[in-house]
Scaffold this motif. Structure first.
Motif, PDB file in Angstrom:
ATOM      1  N   LEU A  98      40.647  34.412  44.883  1.00  0.00           N
ATOM      2  CA  LEU A  98      40.344  35.567  44.053  1.00  0.00           C
ATOM      3  C   LEU A  98      39.325  35.226  42.982  1.00  0.00           C
ATOM      4  CD1 LEU A  98      41.973  35.620  41.005  1.00  0.00           C
ATOM      5  CD2 LEU A  98      43.863  35.540  42.603  1.00  0.00           C
ATOM      6  N   SER A  99      38.620  36.269  42.560  1.00  0.00           N
ATOM      7  CA  SER A  99      37.656  36.159  41.467  1.00  0.00           C
ATOM      8  C   SER A  99      38.027  37.169  40.391  1.00  0.00           C
ATOM      9  CB  SER A  99      36.233  36.459  41.949  1.00  0.00           C
ATOM     10  OG  SER A  99      35.786  35.470  42.846  1.00  0.00           O
ATOM     11  N   ILE A 100      38.095  36.688  39.160  1.00  0.00           N
ATOM     12  CA  ILE A 100      38.312  37.533  37.994  1.00  0.00           C
ATOM     13  C   ILE A 100      36.942  37.720  37.353  1.00  0.00           C
ATOM     14  CG2 ILE A 100      39.456  37.771  35.757  1.00  0.00           C
ATOM     15  CD1 ILE A 100      41.539  35.669  36.865  1.00  0.00           C
ATOM     16  N   ILE A 101      36.487  38.973  37.279  1.00  0.00           N
ATOM     17  CA  ILE A 101      35.168  39.266  36.737  1.00  0.00           C
ATOM     18  C   ILE A 101      35.346  39.819  35.331  1.00  0.00           C
ATOM     19  CG2 ILE A 101      32.981  40.466  37.079  1.00  0.00           C
ATOM     20  CD1 ILE A 101      35.175  40.411  40.025  1.00  0.00           C
ATOM     21  N   ALA A 102      34.926  39.026  34.333  1.00  0.00           N
ATOM     22  CA  ALA A 102      35.093  39.412  32.926  1.00  0.00           C
ATOM     23  C   ALA A 102      34.182  38.555  32.060  1.00  0.00           C
ATOM     24  CB  ALA A 102      36.539  39.215  32.487  1.00  0.00           C
ATOM     25  N   SER A 127      47.735  24.697  45.985  1.00  0.00           N
ATOM     26  CA  SER A 127      46.446  24.396  46.613  1.00  0.00           C
ATOM     27  C   SER A 127      45.989  25.506  47.555  1.00  0.00           C
ATOM     28  CB  SER A 127      46.529  23.067  47.370  1.00  0.00           C
ATOM     29  OG  SER A 127      47.473  23.159  48.420  1.00  0.00           O
ATOM     30  N   ALA A 128      46.882  26.423  47.929  1.00  0.00           N
ATOM     31  CA  ALA A 128      46.533  27.548  48.803  1.00  0.00           C
ATOM     32  C   ALA A 128      46.081  28.771  48.013  1.00  0.00           C
ATOM     33  CB  ALA A 128      47.721  27.908  49.699  1.00  0.00           C
ATOM     34  N   VAL A 129      45.995  28.632  46.692  1.00  0.00           N
ATOM     35  CA  VAL A 129      45.584  29.737  45.824  1.00  0.00           C
ATOM     36  C   VAL A 129      44.380  29.273  45.013  1.00  0.00           C
ATOM     37  CG1 VAL A 129      46.253  31.287  43.961  1.00  0.00           C
ATOM     38  CG2 VAL A 129      47.962  30.574  45.657  1.00  0.00           C
ATOM     39  N   MET A 130      43.264  29.985  45.139  1.00  0.00           N
ATOM     40  CA  MET A 130      42.079  29.648  44.353  1.00  0.00           C
ATOM     41  C   MET A 130      41.786  30.784  43.392  1.00  0.00           C
ATOM     42  SD  MET A 130      40.067  27.367  43.609  1.00  0.00           S
ATOM     43  CE  MET A 130      38.970  27.493  42.221  1.00  0.00           C
ATOM     44  N   VAL A 131      41.569  30.436  42.141  1.00  0.00           N
ATOM     45  CA  VAL A 131      41.268  31.398  41.088  1.00  0.00           C
ATOM     46  C   VAL A 131      39.930  31.019  40.478  1.00  0.00           C
ATOM     47  CG1 VAL A 131      41.993  32.307  38.842  1.00  0.00           C
ATOM     48  CG2 VAL A 131      43.723  31.755  40.583  1.00  0.00           C
ATOM     49  N   LYS A 132      39.017  31.981  40.489  1.00  0.00           N
ATOM     50  CA  LYS A 132      37.695  31.735  39.916  1.00  0.00           C
ATOM     51  C   LYS A 132      37.406  32.770  38.836  1.00  0.00           C
ATOM     52  CE  LYS A 132      35.824  32.294  43.931  1.00  0.00           C
ATOM     53  NZ  LYS A 132      36.994  32.619  44.715  1.00  0.00           N
ATOM     54  N   GLY A 133      36.762  32.345  37.778  1.00  0.00           N
ATOM     55  CA  GLY A 133      36.308  33.254  36.736  1.00  0.00           C
ATOM     56  C   GLY A 133      34.812  33.457  36.863  1.00  0.00           C
ATOM     57  N   LYS A 134      34.390  34.697  36.821  1.00  0.00           N
ATOM     58  CA  LYS A 134      32.968  35.053  36.912  1.00  0.00           C
ATOM     59  C   LYS A 134      32.639  36.035  35.797  1.00  0.00           C
ATOM     60  CE  LYS A 134      32.405  32.805  40.718  1.00  0.00           C
ATOM     61  NZ  LYS A 134      31.666  31.572  40.700  1.00  0.00           N
ATOM     62  N   THR A 135      31.398  36.048  35.350  1.00  0.00           N
ATOM     63  CA  THR A 135      30.970  37.079  34.403  1.00  0.00           C
ATOM     64  C   THR A 135      30.166  38.121  35.169  1.00  0.00           C
ATOM     65  OG1 THR A 135      28.836  36.129  33.816  1.00  0.00           O
ATOM     66  CG2 THR A 135      30.782  35.323  32.584  1.00  0.00           C
ATOM     67  N   ASN A 136      29.826  39.190  34.494  1.00  0.00           N
ATOM     68  CA  ASN A 136      28.972  40.221  35.088  1.00  0.00           C
ATOM     69  C   ASN A 136      27.578  40.168  34.468  1.00  0.00           C
ATOM     70  OD1 ASN A 136      29.542  41.947  37.263  1.00  0.00           O
ATOM     71  ND2 ASN A 136      29.243  43.742  35.961  1.00  0.00           N
ATOM     72  N   GLU A 137      27.287  39.013  33.841  1.00  0.00           N
ATOM     73  CA  GLU A 137      25.972  38.764  33.244  1.00  0.00           C
ATOM     74  C   GLU A 137      25.550  39.875  32.281  1.00  0.00           C
ATOM     75  OE1 GLU A 137      24.302  35.917  33.585  1.00  0.00           O
ATOM     76  OE2 GLU A 137      25.785  35.096  34.972  1.00  0.00           O
ATOM     77  N   LYS A 138      26.543  40.373  31.507  1.00  0.00           N
ATOM     78  CA  LYS A 138      26.323  41.397  30.481  1.00  0.00           C
ATOM     79  C   LYS A 138      25.907  42.759  31.051  1.00  0.00           C
ATOM     80  CE  LYS A 138      26.727  38.412  26.991  1.00  0.00           C
ATOM     81  NZ  LYS A 138      28.011  38.232  26.418  1.00  0.00           N
ATOM     82  N   MET A 139      26.045  42.946  32.370  1.00  0.00           N
ATOM     83  CA  MET A 139      25.652  44.212  32.992  1.00  0.00           C
ATOM     84  C   MET A 139      26.862  45.118  33.190  1.00  0.00           C
ATOM     85  SD  MET A 139      23.003  42.887  35.921  1.00  0.00           S
ATOM     86  CE  MET A 139      24.250  41.876  36.725  1.00  0.00           C
ATOM     87  N   GLY A 140      26.641  46.432  33.055  1.00  0.00           N
ATOM     88  CA  GLY A 140      27.664  47.433  33.349  1.00  0.00           C
ATOM     89  C   GLY A 140      28.838  47.385  32.383  1.00  0.00           C
ATOM     90  N   TRP A 141      29.897  48.142  32.714  1.00  0.00           N
ATOM     91  CA  TRP A 141      31.069  48.256  31.833  1.00  0.00           C
ATOM     92  C   TRP A 141      31.782  46.925  31.658  1.00  0.00           C
ATOM     93  CZ3 TRP A 141      35.996  47.372  33.742  1.00  0.00           C
ATOM     94  CH2 TRP A 141      36.146  47.393  35.137  1.00  0.00           C
ATOM     95  N   ILE A 142      31.798  46.085  32.684  1.00  0.00           N
ATOM     96  CA  ILE A 142      32.421  44.761  32.535  1.00  0.00           C
ATOM     97  C   ILE A 142      31.563  43.899  31.617  1.00  0.00           C
ATOM     98  CG2 ILE A 142      33.057  42.627  33.717  1.00  0.00           C
ATOM     99  CD1 ILE A 142      33.851  44.373  36.138  1.00  0.00           C
TER     100      ILE A 142
END
Length: 161
Positions: A98-102, A127-142
């Motif tokens: 999964l990716s958390i976009i914030a 190890s069967a669960v991957m968590v990634k954090g991503k930004t929205n590069e200051k674009m849009g509502w996120i």
């Protein structure tokens, strides 16, 4: 062996608060998420991914937001109930990505606790669960810090006898 893949998505807006619940972990923040349950977008996206992949609908069907029993409900418990339903239908989640976009809060220092909580609910190794954090590069509502979104993919295998 039969394999299926499910995808889930969820998003919630921010309000002033005292922390954000992500994957059953309260992440320190001056914001909280708005939702009918505890607004844990990570658990909601993963729940949708496993229900969809197993052909059993979605989180809104299983836990309708117009049912007061779900008001403020613990989303990690909702995920556990969905896992049980999926298993009863002959499927088991074997891997989640999964990716958390914030823009905020930052996810890195909380990743291992989130992985462990989700793994426990899913009945898999961390190890069967991957968590990634991503930004929205200051674009849009996120990007403007108004909320966050989560995308989850789950691999399921048949456990039917």
């Amino acid at each position: 062996m039969k394999i299926r893949v499910g995808i889930g998505y969820d998003s919630h807006r921010f309000i002033d608060g005292d922390g954000v619940i992500l994957g059953g972990v309260k992440v320190p923040s001056d914001k909280s998420l708005v939702g009918h349950s505890d607004a844990d977008a990570v658990c909601h996206a993963v729940t949708d991914a496993i229900l969809g992949g197993s052909g059993l609908g979605d989180i809104g069907e299983m836990f309708p937001d117009n049912d007061d029993v779900n008001r403020g409900r613990d989303s990690l418990e909702m995920l556990r109930l969905a896992v049980r339903r999926v298993r009863e239908a002959g499927w088991a989640a074997v891997q989640v990505d999964l990716s958390i976009i914030a823009e905020e809060p930052k996810i890195g220092r909380h990743r291992e606790r989130i992985r462990a909580k989700l793994a426990g609910a899913l009945g898999v190794e961390p190890s069967a669960v991957m968590v990634k954090g991503k930004t929205n590069e200051k674009m849009g509502w996120i990007g403007k810090g108004k909320g966050l979104a989560v995308i989850a993919v789950c691999t399921l295998e048949s456990v039917a006898t």
